[in-house]
Motif scaffolding. Sequence first.
Motif, PDB file in Angstrom:
ATOM      1  N   GLU A 131       0.841  -1.203   0.000  1.00 49.11           N
ATOM      2  CA  GLU A 131       0.000   0.000   0.000  1.00 49.11           C
ATOM      3  C   GLU A 131       0.878   1.255   0.000  1.00 49.11           C
ATOM      4  N   ARG A 132       0.519   2.227  -0.844  1.00 44.96           N
ATOM      5  CA  ARG A 132       1.248   3.489  -0.874  1.00 44.96           C
ATOM      6  C   ARG A 132       0.590   4.540   0.012  1.00 44.96           C
ATOM      7  N   VAL A 133      -0.728   4.450   0.169  1.00 45.05           N
ATOM      8  CA  VAL A 133      -1.488   5.362   1.023  1.00 45.05           C
ATOM      9  C   VAL A 133      -2.278   4.519   2.014  1.00 45.05           C
ATOM     10  N   ILE A 134      -2.124   4.844   3.297  1.00 47.90           N
ATOM     11  CA  ILE A 134      -2.830   4.106   4.349  1.00 47.90           C
ATOM     12  C   ILE A 134      -3.849   5.028   4.993  1.00 47.90           C
ATOM     13  N   ASP A 135      -5.113   4.631   4.963  1.00 49.04           N
ATOM     14  CA  ASP A 135      -6.191   5.414   5.565  1.00 49.04           C
ATOM     15  C   ASP A 135      -7.158   4.463   6.242  1.00 49.04           C
ATOM     16  N   GLU A 136      -8.333   4.974   6.620  1.00 45.97           N
ATOM     17  CA  GLU A 136      -9.283   4.137   7.353  1.00 45.97           C
ATOM     18  C   GLU A 136      -9.820   2.973   6.533  1.00 45.97           C
ATOM     19  N   SER A 137      -9.643   3.011   5.206  1.00 46.46           N
ATOM     20  CA  SER A 137     -10.159   1.934   4.366  1.00 46.46           C
ATOM     21  C   SER A 137      -9.264   0.695   4.363  1.00 46.46           C
ATOM     22  N   ASN A 138      -7.963   0.852   4.634  1.00 43.18           N
ATOM     23  CA  ASN A 138      -7.057  -0.302   4.578  1.00 43.18           C
ATOM     24  C   ASN A 138      -6.163  -0.441   5.797  1.00 43.18           C
ATOM     25  N   ILE A 139      -6.306   0.424   6.793  1.00 47.05           N
ATOM     26  CA  ILE A 139      -5.431   0.391   7.956  1.00 47.05           C
ATOM     27  C   ILE A 139      -5.523  -0.936   8.707  1.00 47.05           C
ATOM     28  N   LEU A 140      -6.724  -1.496   8.816  1.00 42.84           N
ATOM     29  CA  LEU A 140      -6.896  -2.742   9.568  1.00 42.84           C
ATOM     30  C   LEU A 140      -6.179  -3.899   8.881  1.00 42.84           C
ATOM     31  N   GLN A 141      -6.286  -3.992   7.563  1.00 44.84           N
ATOM     32  CA  GLN A 141      -5.630  -5.080   6.853  1.00 44.84           C
ATOM     33  C   GLN A 141      -4.112  -4.935   6.906  1.00 44.84           C
ATOM     34  N   PHE A 158       6.669  -4.328  21.580  1.00 42.48           N
ATOM     35  CA  PHE A 158       5.353  -3.717  21.401  1.00 42.48           C
ATOM     36  C   PHE A 158       5.418  -2.513  20.462  1.00 42.48           C
ATOM     37  N   ALA A 159       6.314  -2.543  19.492  1.00 36.12           N
ATOM     38  CA  ALA A 159       6.422  -1.440  18.532  1.00 36.12           C
ATOM     39  C   ALA A 159       7.024  -1.972  17.239  1.00 36.12           C
ATOM     40  N   PHE A 160       6.646  -1.362  16.129  1.00 36.81           N
ATOM     41  CA  PHE A 160       7.221  -1.725  14.841  1.00 36.81           C
ATOM     42  C   PHE A 160       6.936  -0.612  13.832  1.00 36.81           C
ATOM     43  N   VAL A 161       7.652  -0.650  12.701  1.00 40.41           N
ATOM     44  CA  VAL A 161       7.494   0.314  11.618  1.00 40.41           C
ATOM     45  C   VAL A 161       7.274  -0.462  10.324  1.00 40.41           C
ATOM     46  N   VAL A 162       6.364   0.023   9.485  1.00 38.51           N
ATOM     47  CA  VAL A 162       6.054  -0.615   8.210  1.00 38.51           C
ATOM     48  C   VAL A 162       6.611   0.254   7.089  1.00 38.51           C
ATOM     49  N   TYR A 163       7.283  -0.388   6.104  1.00 35.75           N
ATOM     50  CA  TYR A 163       7.922   0.311   5.002  1.00 35.75           C
ATOM     51  C   TYR A 163       7.252  -0.046   3.670  1.00 35.75           C
ATOM     52  N   THR A 164       7.443   0.812   2.687  1.00 39.80           N
ATOM     53  CA  THR A 164       6.923   0.537   1.354  1.00 39.80           C
ATOM     54  C   THR A 164       7.739  -0.570   0.702  1.00 39.80           C
TER      55      THR A 164
END
Length: 517
Positions: free
Chosen positions: A19-29, A170-176
């Motif tokens: 995902e390039r843009v994360i918003d309320e539509s895909n944040i959960l997945q 209890f922490a992490f970062v997600v990258y493109t």
Amino acid sequence: MDEQKEYSFTGRKRIYTDERVIDESNILQVLRDALITHSQNADRIRFLLNYEAGYQPLTREKKVRSDIDIKVCDNVANQITEFKLGYNWGNPIEFVQRSNDHPKGSNKDTEDSAITLLNNMLKCEYKNTKDQELARYIEICGVGYRLIDIKRDCEDGEAVFDISILNPLFAFVVYTNDAYRKPVMACSFRTVENGNSYYTCYTKDTRFEIINAVKIVSREKKDNYMVANQYTELNPLGMIPIIEYNRSADRMGCFERQISDMDNLNILISDFTNDVDQGTQAVWHLNDVELPTDENGDSITPKSNEWLNTQTTRDGKQPFVKPLATEYDYQGMLENIKYRRDVIMQKCSVPLRSEPGGGSTGTAMSMSSGWSDAECSASKEALIIEQSELQALKVILKAIKKSPDVPADSELLKLTASDIEIRFIRNKTYDMATKANAFATYIGHGIHGRDALAMVDATSNIEAVYTNSKDTIEAYQKSIFEKLNNTNNENPPNNDRTLSDNSDQTDNSPILGSNVK
């Protein structure tokens, strides 16, 4: 043993998303997918934290004399970690002026420069102390996380930003998932007693509160935060506030590769201790012995540290009583233990605590005792850490600019990351004679004082030393230049030579040359 082998050769995995843009539509997945990889990392991180704390179970079964099974943990992992924390992180990370010019737009006549004001704020926020907490996670787990945010209800004399260190469990970062590998989401979470998990997820523009990775919590207007809609909260920084630190490219801990060696060392020490104990609680071997009896007529069996009186039998046999023990090379075993321990330290770039004999000094001693390897390892790690530290600096400067508690005319608002150099300080007081000569040579040939101090690397606070010595350094250089320009109609030293050499030493020698009669 198989489990420990896996941990010994597997670094922490980066978490990626398409995902390039994360918003309320895909944040959960995105969050659910990220938690799969994070759970694997968390298992390894938990193992490493326990291992460094001393939970190092032996992986061998003692089948002979199972009643004597002493298990010893030497815990070399803790010694390696403590050295790294002391040598690599024992001095504060300095934010200093990058060049000899003041930051663009700043007041050159101001006694307290913008960088000085920034360093004062960092001290008020206890950054040096928190860096040690962060360093422990980085050295043990291979990764660490720092959270930076705008301080709410800031009081006079305090920093206008908050710095917190997050537990990597209890922490992490997600990258493109592309060539740029840019961070697009960061997460910090907690699990309460009832089993519910609460996730705080940050993107560049928004902030989400999620429960159990299945539901976004509705938001309300709060203090300095503005609600974008029912499910999102604006991120006032405009940047992801959680920064991930990597110790190395493979994201492994400082002792992780040597876990199998450390397990072997624990077995050697445990077996040695068990053998000593088995010698103390020996099984006795008796041959053709008539044991004496007590007053009740029962045979008296031999025990350790007790005397046993025997008599030669009538048929002429020669009885003996001795402990049943294996011939053991105690000295060789102790040397093997020491050798194994030294090899582990060498592989982890930890120098010897006692200097070897032989009269070596200077560079030879530094190389033989391992300090050169320790410095090379620390320098390599600093280059990797610098990227994350620079990103943290950018977030701090953004928090300063966004904070309502910073005066509009403050020098801090003009400060940019390009004005600041990040300097990792280590104890470099060895070989001072060579460094002093090099510094004198640099100054004598016109090198700027601040640059000369940086080149010889002999002090932990270059900026302070240069500021205190600036006038004398410049006066000395001016006098050298006057001699070179022959302004006083005097010949400069060694004017008859192109380069200084040893050509005059023969004549001045009390043994050779003209002085010898």
